[in-house]
Design a protein around this motif. Sequence first.
Motif, PDB file in Angstrom:
ATOM      1  N   PRO A 115     -11.653  -4.009  -0.490  1.00 49.75           N
ATOM      2  CA  PRO A 115     -10.718  -4.297  -1.586  1.00 49.75           C
ATOM      3  C   PRO A 115      -9.731  -5.407  -1.243  1.00 49.75           C
ATOM      4  O   PRO A 115      -9.388  -5.622  -0.073  1.00 49.75           O
ATOM      5  N   ASP A 116      -9.285  -6.097  -2.278  1.00 51.47           N
ATOM      6  CA  ASP A 116      -8.190  -7.057  -2.144  1.00 51.47           C
ATOM      7  C   ASP A 116      -6.851  -6.339  -2.248  1.00 51.47           C
ATOM      8  O   ASP A 116      -5.884  -6.704  -1.588  1.00 51.47           O
ATOM      9  N   HIS A 128      -8.046   2.662   8.444  1.00 49.92           N
ATOM     10  CA  HIS A 128      -9.454   2.296   8.257  1.00 49.92           C
ATOM     11  C   HIS A 128      -9.636   0.894   7.686  1.00 49.92           C
ATOM     12  O   HIS A 128     -10.611   0.215   8.013  1.00 49.92           O
ATOM     13  N   LEU A 129      -8.723   0.465   6.814  1.00 47.67           N
ATOM     14  CA  LEU A 129      -8.943  -0.781   6.064  1.00 47.67           C
ATOM     15  C   LEU A 129      -8.231  -2.002   6.633  1.00 47.67           C
ATOM     16  O   LEU A 129      -8.688  -3.125   6.446  1.00 47.67           O
ATOM     17  N   VAL A 130      -7.130  -1.808   7.322  1.00 52.15           N
ATOM     18  CA  VAL A 130      -6.363  -2.958   7.813  1.00 52.15           C
ATOM     19  C   VAL A 130      -7.152  -3.843   8.775  1.00 52.15           C
ATOM     20  O   VAL A 130      -7.071  -5.086   8.670  1.00 52.15           O
ATOM     21  N   PRO A 131      -7.925  -3.290   9.723  1.00 52.76           N
ATOM     22  CA  PRO A 131      -8.656  -4.193  10.625  1.00 52.76           C
ATOM     23  C   PRO A 131      -9.552  -5.191   9.891  1.00 52.76           C
ATOM     24  O   PRO A 131      -9.611  -6.368  10.264  1.00 52.76           O
ATOM     25  N   ALA A 132     -10.236  -4.736   8.845  1.00 58.19           N
ATOM     26  CA  ALA A 132     -11.103  -5.646   8.085  1.00 58.19           C
ATOM     27  C   ALA A 132     -10.275  -6.631   7.274  1.00 58.19           C
ATOM     28  O   ALA A 132     -10.652  -7.795   7.125  1.00 58.19           O
ATOM     29  N   MET A 133      -9.146  -6.181   6.725  1.00 55.74           N
ATOM     30  CA  MET A 133      -8.259  -7.104   6.003  1.00 55.74           C
ATOM     31  C   MET A 133      -7.705  -8.160   6.951  1.00 55.74           C
ATOM     32  O   MET A 133      -7.599  -9.334   6.600  1.00 55.74           O
ATOM     33  N   ARG A 134      -7.340  -7.722   8.143  1.00 49.13           N
ATOM     34  CA  ARG A 134      -6.809  -8.662   9.127  1.00 49.13           C
ATOM     35  C   ARG A 134      -7.862  -9.706   9.509  1.00 49.13           C
ATOM     36  O   ARG A 134      -7.558 -10.899   9.612  1.00 49.13           O
ATOM     37  N   ALA A 135      -9.108  -9.271   9.682  1.00 52.48           N
ATOM     38  CA  ALA A 135     -10.189 -10.200  10.009  1.00 52.48           C
ATOM     39  C   ALA A 135     -10.421 -11.191   8.870  1.00 52.48           C
ATOM     40  O   ALA A 135     -10.730 -12.363   9.106  1.00 52.48           O
ATOM     41  N   ARG A 136     -10.263 -10.729   7.628  1.00 44.97           N
ATOM     42  CA  ARG A 136     -10.431 -11.598   6.463  1.00 44.97           C
ATOM     43  C   ARG A 136      -9.231 -12.515   6.270  1.00 44.97           C
ATOM     44  O   ARG A 136      -9.346 -13.601   5.697  1.00 44.97           O
ATOM     45  N   SER A 148      -6.422 -11.558   4.537  1.00 49.01           N
ATOM     46  CA  SER A 148      -5.734 -11.308   3.263  1.00 49.01           C
ATOM     47  C   SER A 148      -5.889  -9.855   2.862  1.00 49.01           C
ATOM     48  O   SER A 148      -6.772  -9.142   3.334  1.00 49.01           O
ATOM     49  N   GLY A 149      -5.011  -9.427   1.944  1.00 48.05           N
ATOM     50  CA  GLY A 149      -5.062  -8.071   1.412  1.00 48.05           C
ATOM     51  C   GLY A 149      -3.678  -7.619   0.999  1.00 48.05           C
ATOM     52  O   GLY A 149      -2.665  -8.223   1.386  1.00 48.05           O
ATOM     53  N   GLN A 150      -3.635  -6.580   0.183  1.00 48.86           N
ATOM     54  CA  GLN A 150      -2.361  -6.030  -0.280  1.00 48.86           C
ATOM     55  C   GLN A 150      -2.449  -4.513  -0.255  1.00 48.86           C
ATOM     56  O   GLN A 150      -3.339  -3.918  -0.874  1.00 48.86           O
ATOM     57  N   LEU A 151      -1.548  -3.887   0.493  1.00 44.71           N
ATOM     58  CA  LEU A 151      -1.445  -2.433   0.538  1.00 44.71           C
ATOM     59  C   LEU A 151      -0.268  -2.005  -0.326  1.00 44.71           C
ATOM     60  O   LEU A 151       0.820  -2.588  -0.243  1.00 44.71           O
ATOM     61  N   VAL A 152      -0.495  -0.984  -1.134  1.00 44.99           N
ATOM     62  CA  VAL A 152       0.555  -0.484  -2.029  1.00 44.99           C
ATOM     63  C   VAL A 152       0.703   1.018  -1.790  1.00 44.99           C
ATOM     64  O   VAL A 152      -0.256   1.779  -1.964  1.00 44.99           O
ATOM     65  N   PHE A 153       1.887   1.431  -1.385  1.00 48.15           N
ATOM     66  CA  PHE A 153       2.166   2.846  -1.118  1.00 48.15           C
ATOM     67  C   PHE A 153       3.111   3.377  -2.190  1.00 48.15           C
ATOM     68  O   PHE A 153       4.127   2.749  -2.502  1.00 48.15           O
ATOM     69  N   LEU A 199       5.003  -5.769  10.174  1.00 49.63           N
ATOM     70  CA  LEU A 199       3.938  -5.808  11.174  1.00 49.63           C
ATOM     71  C   LEU A 199       2.746  -6.646  10.724  1.00 49.63           C
ATOM     72  O   LEU A 199       2.141  -7.382  11.518  1.00 49.63           O
ATOM     73  N   LEU A 200       2.409  -6.554   9.431  1.00 50.06           N
ATOM     74  CA  LEU A 200       1.174  -7.173   8.938  1.00 50.06           C
ATOM     75  C   LEU A 200       1.370  -8.522   8.255  1.00 50.06           C
ATOM     76  O   LEU A 200       0.388  -9.223   8.007  1.00 50.06           O
ATOM     77  N   ALA A 201       2.594  -8.894   7.943  1.00 53.09           N
ATOM     78  CA  ALA A 201       2.825 -10.165   7.260  1.00 53.09           C
ATOM     79  C   ALA A 201       2.208 -11.359   7.992  1.00 53.09           C
ATOM     80  O   ALA A 201       1.611 -12.235   7.352  1.00 53.09           O
ATOM     81  N   PRO A 202       2.311 -11.448   9.328  1.00 52.56           N
ATOM     82  CA  PRO A 202       1.707 -12.591  10.016  1.00 52.56           C
ATOM     83  C   PRO A 202       0.186 -12.649   9.896  1.00 52.56           C
ATOM     84  O   PRO A 202      -0.412 -13.700  10.150  1.00 52.56           O
ATOM     85  N   CYS A 203      -0.431 -11.531   9.485  1.00 52.63           N
ATOM     86  CA  CYS A 203      -1.892 -11.473   9.347  1.00 52.63           C
ATOM     87  C   CYS A 203      -2.350 -11.802   7.929  1.00 52.63           C
ATOM     88  O   CYS A 203      -3.542 -11.727   7.631  1.00 52.63           O
ATOM     89  N   GLY A 204      -1.396 -12.118   7.034  1.00 48.66           N
ATOM     90  CA  GLY A 204      -1.751 -12.421   5.655  1.00 48.66           C
ATOM     91  C   GLY A 204      -1.881 -11.199   4.770  1.00 48.66           C
ATOM     92  O   GLY A 204      -2.396 -11.284   3.658  1.00 48.66           O
TER      93      GLY A 204
END
Length: 269
Positions: free
Chosen positions: A91-92, A133-141, A143-148, A181-186
């Motif tokens: 997912p994006d 589960h999903l952040v490693p693949a988002m980091r490799a890509r 981009s991505g947006q997590l919404v809590f 933590l994740l902003a530098p990874c896009g």
Amino acid sequence: MSVDATYSTKTPHTRRVLITGATGAIGGALAKEYASPQTHLILHGRNTSALEQVASACREKGAQVTLSSINLTDEEALAQWLTTLRAEQLPDIVIANAGKNTHPGQLGELEPWADVQALLNINLTTPIAMAQHLVPAMRARGSGQLVFISSLAGWHGLPSTPTYSASKAGIKAYGEALRGLLAPCGIGVTVVMPGYVTSPMCNAMPGPKPFEWPPERAAKVIIRGIRANRARVSFPFPLNFGTWWLAVLPAGVSQWLIKRLGFDHVGGR
């Protein structure tokens, strides 16, 4: 694993949006608001008939829809589902919306332990597991947006919903920490803090429900915040402003206000 396990290759103009709790008021409204020919919705809900109704409404608007009804609190089932998504349709945008509430039966009585565990599992543990589960693949890509989905109850615990308040304060803190933590990874992270939104869960809550919003209005505000990658989306303003003050005022003053305004009501009182 899935009600509809048909996958397809993502086109350059298709965004993938994962929404858990899509049969709930906010989740369903978000799905319908996102639905368009340029969107592939991955919707999760335990009520399969209600989920199909949401999916049908989204397909009518041109969206591609994939459905799942796994038990999100089953670690093995969740891991298998997210591993498949990660490999085949990452997912994006991930909106961890599934949740529940519980409250004491009467003053001085704690919530049943089984209810406490079930609430913490779906409100707090599951969203964190999804990120794992999903952040490693988002980091490799890149981009991505997590919404809590937190709550205005995350500003200060309410006597009417102590475990719910704790879970929403916890996911608020986790999302805020993850954003830096994740902003530098896009990867963007948005914490949503709704007030009262019309739904069966809201209706079941004891106490007053000021400034209650329909889910469609809430969905529009949430999506605007996600698009802008806002750190926090909290509403409605009057209730957000008031509950924010509960977090910064001296505890004795805040607790007096909570009682004075009727937010200490519990079931059976």
